[in-house]
Design an enzyme around this catalytic site. Structure first.
Site, PDB file in Angstrom:
ATOM      1  N   TYR A 159       0.837  -1.201   0.000  1.00 35.17           N
ATOM      2  CA  TYR A 159       0.000   0.000   0.000  1.00 35.17           C
ATOM      3  C   TYR A 159       0.873   1.253   0.000  1.00 35.17           C
ATOM      4  CZ  TYR A 159      -3.725   3.266   1.284  1.00 35.17           C
ATOM      5  OH  TYR A 159      -4.620   4.314   1.304  1.00 35.17           O
ATOM      6  N   LYS A 163       0.747   4.088  -3.030  1.00 36.18           N
ATOM      7  CA  LYS A 163       0.305   5.467  -2.814  1.00 36.18           C
ATOM      8  C   LYS A 163       1.433   6.472  -3.053  1.00 36.18           C
ATOM      9  CE  LYS A 163      -4.056   4.996  -2.073  1.00 36.18           C
ATOM     10  NZ  LYS A 163      -5.032   5.579  -3.021  1.00 36.18           N
TER      11      LYS A 163
END
Length: 262
Positions: A159, A163
């Site tokens: 993640y 991002k």
């Protein structure tokens, strides 16, 4: 401030949570709205709800944003129904299970990257091509980022990297397409409630990593330091305005209610 009335806005991952709130904010402002998602049950519920209020001003399409052909079909369907595309909000994303690099499976890595980074790349690719060929060239892309976009220890490896990539995609796209009237920016969000993020923890999470992350930051307290979904949606509406988008181009705006406190 220029009006949003009559513009066509595409919001990915919008059959629930933040995406739905963003979509409804644009609908309330007079825009035509296209949403996509993969959850058929949620999409059916939204369609039933919106039909009573927004009649022919929306389109809902099941789309895997990591599939290039499916994304192109989504863009084509949007233009076929409403005549153009003006705004893309890249909201679709999933959380990982907090696994650090040594424990992150290739399967999880690939899935997070496919939805969180390949998806926004493919929708951006299709959108800018559409923006360029329209009679009135130009458009706006708003990418939904995270604290993890610029803080390296907020989640698992997959993640975090996905991002961080969103921030890079934002700035690269903004740099190249500005002189074509296409403006790109990102909102780097803090903790949220009322989203579907818990879906990602259905199989559990890496507790050692989770505990280390939590121990290294101020506590997350829903109702106190969560970022309201409605405020995020209003900011997206603001950024989409024709007099605001050019000066916001390339911006990656931290929008996190000052959580976690450094």
């Amino acid at each position: 401030m220029a009006s949003t009335h009559g513009k066509t806005v595409l919001v990915t991952g919008a059959a629930g949570g933040l995406g739905k709130v963003i979509a409804e904010t644009f609908l309330a402002a007079g825009a035509n709205v296209v949403i996509c998602d993969v959850n058929q049950q949620r999409m059916s519920a939204v369609e039933e709800e919106w039909t009573r209020t927004y009649a022919d001003r929306f389109l809902i399409k099941q789309t895997d944003v990591s599939n290039e052909a499916a994304v192109q079909e989504l863009i084509d369907a949007s233009v076929a129904k409403f005549g153009c595309l003006d705004v893309l909000v890249n909201n679709a994303a999933i959380m990982d299970d907090f696994s650090p690099a040594g424990d992150c499976s290739k399967e999880l890595w690939d899935r997070v990257m496919a939805i969180n980074l390949t998806g926004p790349f493919l929708t951006t690719k299709a959108a800018v091509k559409q923006f360029e060929k329209q009679k009135q060239a130009g458009g706006v892309i708003i990418n939904i980022g995270s604290n993890a976009s610029y803080m390296g220890f907020q989640s698992g490896a997959a993640y975090t990297v996905s991002k961080a990539g969103i921030m890079a995609l934002t700035k690269n796209t903004a740099g190249f397409y500005a002189d074509k009237g296409i403006y790109t920016m990102a909102l780097l969000l803090g903790g949220l409630t009322g989203t579907n993020i818990v879906d990602s923890f259905a199989k559990g999470m890496h507790m050692e990593m989770y505990q280390k992350v939590m121990a290294n930051q101020s506590p997350f307290e829903p109702g106190k330091n969560d970022t309201p979904l409605e405020s995020i949606a209003k900011y997206c509406l603001f950024l989409s305005q024709s007099d605001i988008a050019p000066v916001s181009n390339g911006s990656c705006v931290v929008f996190n209610k000052n959580w976690p406190v450094a």
